[in-house]
Design an enzyme around this catalytic site. Sequence first.
Site, PDB file in Angstrom:
ATOM      1  N   ASP A   1       0.956  -1.428  -0.251  1.00  0.00           N
ATOM      2  CA  ASP A   1      -0.209  -0.238   0.172  1.00  0.00           C
ATOM      3  C   ASP A   1       0.890   1.215   0.137  1.00  0.00           C
ATOM      4  OD1 ASP A   1       0.945  -1.140   2.674  1.00  0.00           O
ATOM      5  OD2 ASP A   1      -0.576   0.550   3.554  1.00  0.00           O
ATOM      6  N   GLU A   2       0.433   1.892  -0.487  1.00  0.00           N
ATOM      7  CA  GLU A   2       1.289   3.299  -0.177  1.00  0.00           C
ATOM      8  C   GLU A   2       2.097   4.210  -0.591  1.00  0.00           C
ATOM      9  OE1 GLU A   2      -2.364   5.188   3.068  1.00  0.00           O
ATOM     10  OE2 GLU A   2      -0.837   3.919   3.888  1.00  0.00           O
TER      11      GLU A   2
HETATM   12  C1  TNX Z   1      -3.969   4.208   5.682  1.00  0.00           C
HETATM   13  S1  TNX Z   1      -5.024   1.131   4.915  1.00  0.00           S
HETATM   14  C2  TNX Z   1      -2.571   2.533   5.823  1.00  0.00           C
HETATM   15  C3  TNX Z   1      -2.281   2.534   6.886  1.00  0.00           C
HETATM   16  C4  TNX Z   1      -2.584   3.853   7.843  1.00  0.00           C
HETATM   17  C5  TNX Z   1      -4.404   3.643   8.479  1.00  0.00           C
HETATM   18  C6  TNX Z   1      -4.617   4.868   8.847  1.00  0.00           C
HETATM   19  C7  TNX Z   1      -3.862   1.264   4.498  1.00  0.00           C
HETATM   20  C8  TNX Z   1      -3.427  -0.153   4.109  1.00  0.00           C
HETATM   21  N1  TNX Z   1      -2.547   1.754   4.703  1.00  0.00           N
HETATM   22  O1  TNX Z   1      -0.810   2.745   6.756  1.00  0.00           O
HETATM   23  O2  TNX Z   1      -2.299   3.513   9.542  1.00  0.00           O
HETATM   24  O3  TNX Z   1      -4.673   3.805   6.596  1.00  0.00           O
HETATM   25  O4  TNX Z   1      -6.024   4.866   8.393  1.00  0.00           O
END
Ligand code: TNX
Length: 468
Positions: A282-283
């Site tokens: 993710d991200e």
């Molecule tokens: C998004 S959910 C993220 C996390 C954060 C979260 C906080 C996801 C796959 N990535 O790194 O902790 O939001 O709500």
Amino acid sequence: MLSAQTVIYVQNGSEDLTLVANYLAGILNPATGFGIKVESVDQAPTSGIYFALTGNEKSGEAYELTITEKLISLSSSSPAGLFYGIQTLRHLLPASIEKSSVQEGQWLIATGTIKDSPTFGYRGAMLDVARHFFSVEDVKRFIDLISIYKMNALHLHLSDDQGWRIEIKSWPNLTVVGSAKEVGGTEGGFYTQEEYKGIVKYAQDRFVTIVPEIDMPGHTNSALASYAELNCDGKATETYTGIDVGFSTFCTDKEVVYEFVDDVVRELVEMTPGPYIHIGGDESHVTAMEDYIPFIERAQAIVKKYGKTVMGWDEIAHAKLEESSVVQWWAKVENAKMGVEQGAKVLVSPATNAYLDMQYDSTTRIGLHWAGYTEVDNAYIWDPVDIAKGIPAESMIGIEAPIWTETITNMDELEYMTFPRLPGLAEIGWTPKSARDWETYKVRLGNQKARFEALEIDFYASKLVPWE
Ligand code: TNX
């Protein structure tokens, strides 16, 4: 009614049955003080509690519970089914059964027959132990709490920018440098491999599969600070204790990165009886897409080589996925669809409804609200197939409720955010949509208050629920 004469009988001394029967005795004995014992019989008794396995399949979570004035009879084709029958029996007893010391009272149980089975095979929660570390005891308590509501998976988010939480023997600095701190700069921690195996065993005894996650190629600052060679410039980063996301990445061109991933996955697989290894994904905002895709494909191949199935956050669907791989939908349903088009499966965790770290409303003192506020009704009134428009139920393995811990520092806060939303999310995984209704659910949830109190669960007493 339970009494000091009650015995739990198991069919033919079966070892599997004895284990679950002992688990039930462990639930009944502290509060009743009866010292209920487990005995083997070769025929159904006429009184007491009787556990039987029907058929030979070891899988299958369905069970049948028949309660008459004298006999409680519980049967399933698998020990897991019996375990869920036990949870139902537990809910039929007065809430004081959950107390850890002897209670006065009559242990009456309503008579009747219950035939029950789950809608989805995967019903999970996720705990982020990277942002704030949670001890082995905390994780075990969390497992106990989710299993009361028949969840069967616990995904552990074991690494992130702020912390590396699992001992990897071939890369020892991970737990020297990478695990030292947590968000806010307080002392972090990690699980030794022995401790981790203890968690896995504890979960297994409660029919909960542990799904370990190593988040990559982003969310990796704790590893990048521990080993300079994982960075493109060959310099170790500073450790990080803030709560930003999306600023770190492995140097995906370097072979040493894949040696690292291979070693980590191999050591994790050795401790993982369950089918899944979660590779995050993710991200990864500072990984170019042309680097991200081949990285995910190589990580997927490594997991496959060690005989496990990949799970990853929905962004991994940009890569070419194996049909067995599981895309965990949290943000973009288009990503999940892209996965399904490749034949992959979906795990449903929409942040708008299933995230336990989202605040209940604007007055909630902990938690985040980037995906909105999630009151208790919002966490309950949704359905995986309706919400994931265009994804068929057959492509879904089930649902998961993640709790991220940037703002959640201890067990009380964790419980406050988890309860009372988790029972509703568990019900979405277990009960078909046709049998779910907020108006009747909120009454049933209100009745859980005494149980939460007996279990010493810190919960949010939402005004939407008629607490009894
Ligand atoms: C998004 S959910 C993220 C996390 C954060 C979260 C906080 C996801 C796959 N990535 O790194 O902790 O939001 O709500």
